[in-house]
Design an enzyme around this catalytic site. Structure first.
Site, PDB file in Angstrom:
ATOM      1  N   GLY A  40       0.814  -1.203   0.000  1.00 41.80           N
ATOM      2  CA  GLY A  40       0.000   0.000   0.000  1.00 41.80           C
ATOM      3  C   GLY A  40       0.847   1.251   0.000  1.00 41.80           C
ATOM      4  O   GLY A  40       1.960   1.278  -0.538  1.00 41.80           O
ATOM      5  N   HIS A  41       0.314   2.294   0.631  1.00 41.25           N
ATOM      6  CA  HIS A  41       0.995   3.585   0.674  1.00 41.25           C
ATOM      7  C   HIS A  41       2.352   3.469   1.362  1.00 41.25           C
ATOM      8  O   HIS A  41       3.355   3.994   0.879  1.00 41.25           O
ATOM      9  CB  HIS A  41       0.091   4.568   1.421  1.00 41.25           C
ATOM     10  CG  HIS A  41       0.562   5.978   1.429  1.00 41.25           C
ATOM     11  ND1 HIS A  41       0.719   6.724   0.272  1.00 41.25           N
ATOM     12  CD2 HIS A  41       0.899   6.818   2.460  1.00 41.25           C
ATOM     13  CE1 HIS A  41       1.140   7.938   0.586  1.00 41.25           C
ATOM     14  NE2 HIS A  41       1.258   8.021   1.908  1.00 41.25           N
ATOM     15  N   PHE A  42       2.391   2.759   2.481  1.00 48.99           N
ATOM     16  CA  PHE A  42       3.640   2.562   3.222  1.00 48.99           C
ATOM     17  C   PHE A  42       4.298   1.254   2.774  1.00 48.99           C
ATOM     18  O   PHE A  42       4.357   0.275   3.511  1.00 48.99           O
ATOM     19  CB  PHE A  42       3.358   2.540   4.730  1.00 48.99           C
ATOM     20  CG  PHE A  42       3.023   3.874   5.312  1.00 48.99           C
ATOM     21  CD1 PHE A  42       4.014   4.727   5.779  1.00 48.99           C
ATOM     22  CD2 PHE A  42       1.707   4.308   5.386  1.00 48.99           C
ATOM     23  CE1 PHE A  42       3.706   5.971   6.322  1.00 48.99           C
ATOM     24  CE2 PHE A  42       1.384   5.540   5.928  1.00 48.99           C
ATOM     25  CZ  PHE A  42       2.391   6.380   6.388  1.00 48.99           C
TER      26      PHE A  42
END
Length: 283
Positions: free
Chosen positions: A259-261
């Site tokens: 995901g984003h991280f």
């Protein structure tokens, strides 16, 4: 790993540093809602490189302390970062730009193009096509609109923070809960929610800089490595591929199940790519 602070025009900037003091520099710029702690595992993983690794906390984040009346905007955060590099005597460095770290670092690259030796981008957007519908809608919020402030501040809650870490992640058990728990601690400090709201409403200011950042990429010809979590709810994989337009030699890797991280779940795949990039692609 050393945990240090330095004064930059009245802002006490906290930062983490590892590696040899005389080594080439990799400047790691974190995003929202975290701080330099997001790079702890990566800095350890890069410990066998000759690089001096430096990760500051931006004003409004982590352990950095800004004075009363500080203006929380992306221009001001870039001013502080520029002063930070001057204070440490960083004349040449590679940039690692993630999320908010991208518009901060790319501002600095456009201001000081002679300093940047290479660019590593991890879910850091600089192209219109990289914005998801949700990101466009969020960035379009205006403080004067009814309910806008409440929507923005919803991201500062436990649910909002976990959403950013967990959305698009195939195996959320790989995410250390201590990370978003620490983020919530910093978000809860006096004045921090106000600072983050100011930055959220300023985010749209970055869009007008995209052409300048893209022009810098074309003119500089610096080596570029892009690593991207495919499930990011804000920045789409199209934004990763777009870097090839202005940096035709860019190496682009999009990770499914991240995901984003992306570092949280795919560090074992990403760290070797970064190490190889640092050791073979940079001057």
């Amino acid at each position: 790993m050393r945990h240090l602070t330095i004064d930059v025009d009245g802002v006490s900037v906290a930062y983490r540093e590892s590696g040899p003091a005389d080594g080439p520099v990799l400047l790691l710029l974190h995003g929202f809602p975290t701080s330099s702690h997001q790079f702890t595992r990566l800095m350890d993983a890069l410990g066998d490189t000759p690089y001096r690794l430096i990760a500051p906390d931006h004003p409004g984040f982590g352990r950095t302390q800004a004075p009363a009346g500080f203006t929380y905007s992306f221009d001001r955060l870039a001013d502080v970062l520029e002063g930070f590099t001057d204070a440490l005597g960083l004349d040449r460095y590679a940039l690692y730009a993630f999320d908010f770290g991208a518009p901060i670092g790319l501002r600095l690259a456009a201001r000081r193009p002679d300093r940047v030796t290479g660019l590593i981008v991890q879910n850091g957007n600089a192209y219109e096509e990289g914005l998801s519908d949700a990101a466009r809608e969020f960035a379009g919020l205006r403080r004067s609109e009814p309910g806008a402030e409440e929507r923005v501040r919803g991201l500062f809650t436990e649910a909002g923070t976990r959403f950013q870490y967990e959305t698009g992640v195939a195996d959320t058990s790989l995410i250390d809960p201590a990370n978003w728990t620490l983020d919530l601690h910093y978000l809860g400090l006096p004045g921090r929610a106000d600072a983050q709201a100011d930055l959220a409403f300023d985010y749209a200011s970055n869009f007008g800089h995209y052409p300048a950042w893209q022009a810098w990429l074309r003119a500089s010809g610096v080596p570029v490595l892009v690593v991207w979590g495919a499930g990011d709810p804000f920045f789409t994989p199209a934004g990763a591929e777009a870097y090839r337009r202005d940096a035709p030699g860019a190496e682009v890797h999009v990770f499914e199940g991240a995901g984003h991280f992306a570092l949280e779940t795919h560090l074992p795949s990403i760290a070797p790519l970064i190490s190889k990039f640092l050791l073979t692609k940079l001057p």
